[in-house]
Design an enzyme around this catalytic site. Structure first.
Site, mmCIF file in Angstrom:
data_model
loop_
_atom_site.group_PDB
_atom_site.id
_atom_site.type_symbol
_atom_site.label_atom_id
_atom_site.label_comp_id
_atom_site.label_asym_id
_atom_site.label_seq_id
_atom_site.Cartn_x
_atom_site.Cartn_y
_atom_site.Cartn_z
ATOM 1 C CB SER A 225 -6.770 1.827 16.613
ATOM 2 O OG SER A 225 -6.499 1.658 17.984
ATOM 3 C CG PHE B 98 7.938 2.621 15.158
ATOM 4 C CD1 PHE B 98 9.306 2.427 14.979
ATOM 5 C CD2 PHE B 98 7.219 3.217 14.131
ATOM 6 C CE1 PHE B 98 9.932 2.821 13.807
ATOM 7 C CE2 PHE B 98 7.830 3.613 12.949
ATOM 8 C CZ PHE B 98 9.199 3.413 12.786
ATOM 9 C CE LYS B 99 6.530 -5.465 18.488
ATOM 10 N NZ LYS B 99 5.477 -5.378 17.497
ATOM 11 C CE1 TYR C 174 -1.575 1.534 14.686
ATOM 12 C CE2 TYR C 174 -2.688 1.937 16.773
ATOM 13 C CZ TYR C 174 -2.611 1.275 15.562
ATOM 14 O OH TYR C 174 -3.575 0.353 15.218
ATOM 15 N N GLY C 175 -1.383 6.683 17.198
ATOM 16 C CA GLY C 175 -2.687 7.287 17.501
ATOM 17 C C GLY C 175 -3.074 8.365 16.513
ATOM 18 C CB VAL C 176 -1.263 11.323 15.122
ATOM 19 C CG1 VAL C 176 -1.499 12.330 13.985
ATOM 20 C CG2 VAL C 176 -1.120 12.070 16.452
ATOM 21 C CB ILE D 299 -1.039 0.026 1.153
ATOM 22 C CG1 ILE D 299 -0.391 0.264 2.514
ATOM 23 C CG2 ILE D 299 -1.890 -1.233 1.147
ATOM 24 C CD1 ILE D 299 -1.389 0.637 3.600
#
Length: 275
Positions: A138, A93-94, A192-194, A62
């Site tokens: 999410s 990312f971890k 990740y949240g953004v 993608i």
């Protein structure tokens, strides 16, 4: 009448693989497992074939526009379009990763937001009437939204925000993160949240567009949160199984013909969430 077809992105493991498995059992038509890595995709295919299921494979990265267009052309030629699209591909990312936050922001958004947007740009025009589209997002997007400034929250909750405005905001986050000023500029500190704020708002925008431009086709498009699921991405401490994570996306893409909702919503546990 061309044969019906479903496409799942990022489907060689985790929730994506569970989605393909569920659709092979519940959807009357061909189900395409797509993956960036051809070998991993074929390996996942064999796994499902051993369960007496009959998915098909198509390579899809993608983050590669030509790869997306190859899939689009293949679906147009072979099926006259797509009936079900689940945009599941994503990265995170971890927590312990030592990469600079600016790098994490750039890489995460390149896949989760900009990659998903490119897939939608190329594939939404070939979604068939009564088609169903789900973007796997999410609730961490909702959490990240709460951590943003009131000004940013207002923009992301606006019912008139355009795709161009959203893209500029996502680019600004990456630039602010690279300059180390994202906190001062009112952003959450979760890349990740953004990225998932972006996916959810993009879903709302695309649903509005479909209602306006293709109302008669009655296509339903939603974002969904599969829950905290035990995958490579979410880690071993998550309580849910990939099969449990597949339940809500599958419910949304199998909404019966003629259903008028949910549409343009964020859905978790089969229930519409407040945005």
């Amino acid at each position: 009448m061309s044969k019906r077809v479903a496409v799942v992105t990022g489907a060689n493991k985790g929730i994506g693989l569970a989605l393909v498995r569920a659709l092979c059992r519940q959807f009357e038509g061909d189900v395409y497992l797509t993956a960036r890595d051809r070998d991993r995709g074929q390996e996942a295919l064999r796994k499902l074939q051993q369960e007496q299921l009959k998915p098909l494979f198509h390579q899809l990265d993608i983050t590669d526009l030509q790869s997306i267009r190859n899939l689009r052309d293949f679906m147009s030629r072979g099926y006259g379009g797509i009936d079900i699209l689940i945009n599941n591909a994503g990265i995170a990312f971890k927590v312990a990763d030592t990469a600079p936050f600016g790098t994490q922001a750039e890489v995460t958004l390149a896949t989760n937001f900009f990659g998903t947007r490119d897939v939608c740009t190329e594939l939404l025009p070939i979604i068939k009437p009564q088609g169903r589209v789900v973007n796997v997002s999410s609730v961490s997007g909702s959490s990240a939204l709460q951590q943003c400034s009131q000004e940013l929250q207002k923009k992301f909750r606006s019912s008139t925000i355009t795709e161009e405005e959203l893209v500029e905001l996502m680019k600004k986050f990456v630039e602010d993160a690279k300059r180390g000023v994202h906190a001062q500029q009112g952003w959450s500190s979760s890349a990740y949240g953004v990225s998932e704020i972006g996916v959810t708002v993009l879903s709302r925008i695309h649903a509005r567009m479909l209602s306006k431009e293709r109302a008669a086709d009655r296509i339903l498009l939603n974002a969904c949160c599969p829950g905290w699921i035990k995958t490579d991405m979410a880690g071993p401490n998550a309580p849910g199984t990939p099969e449990e994570g597949a339940v809500t996306p599958v419910y949304l893409v199998l909404l019966p013909a003629g259903a008028d909702g949910p549409h343009g919503e964020l859905v978790s546990n089969k229930a519409v969430q407040k945005w």
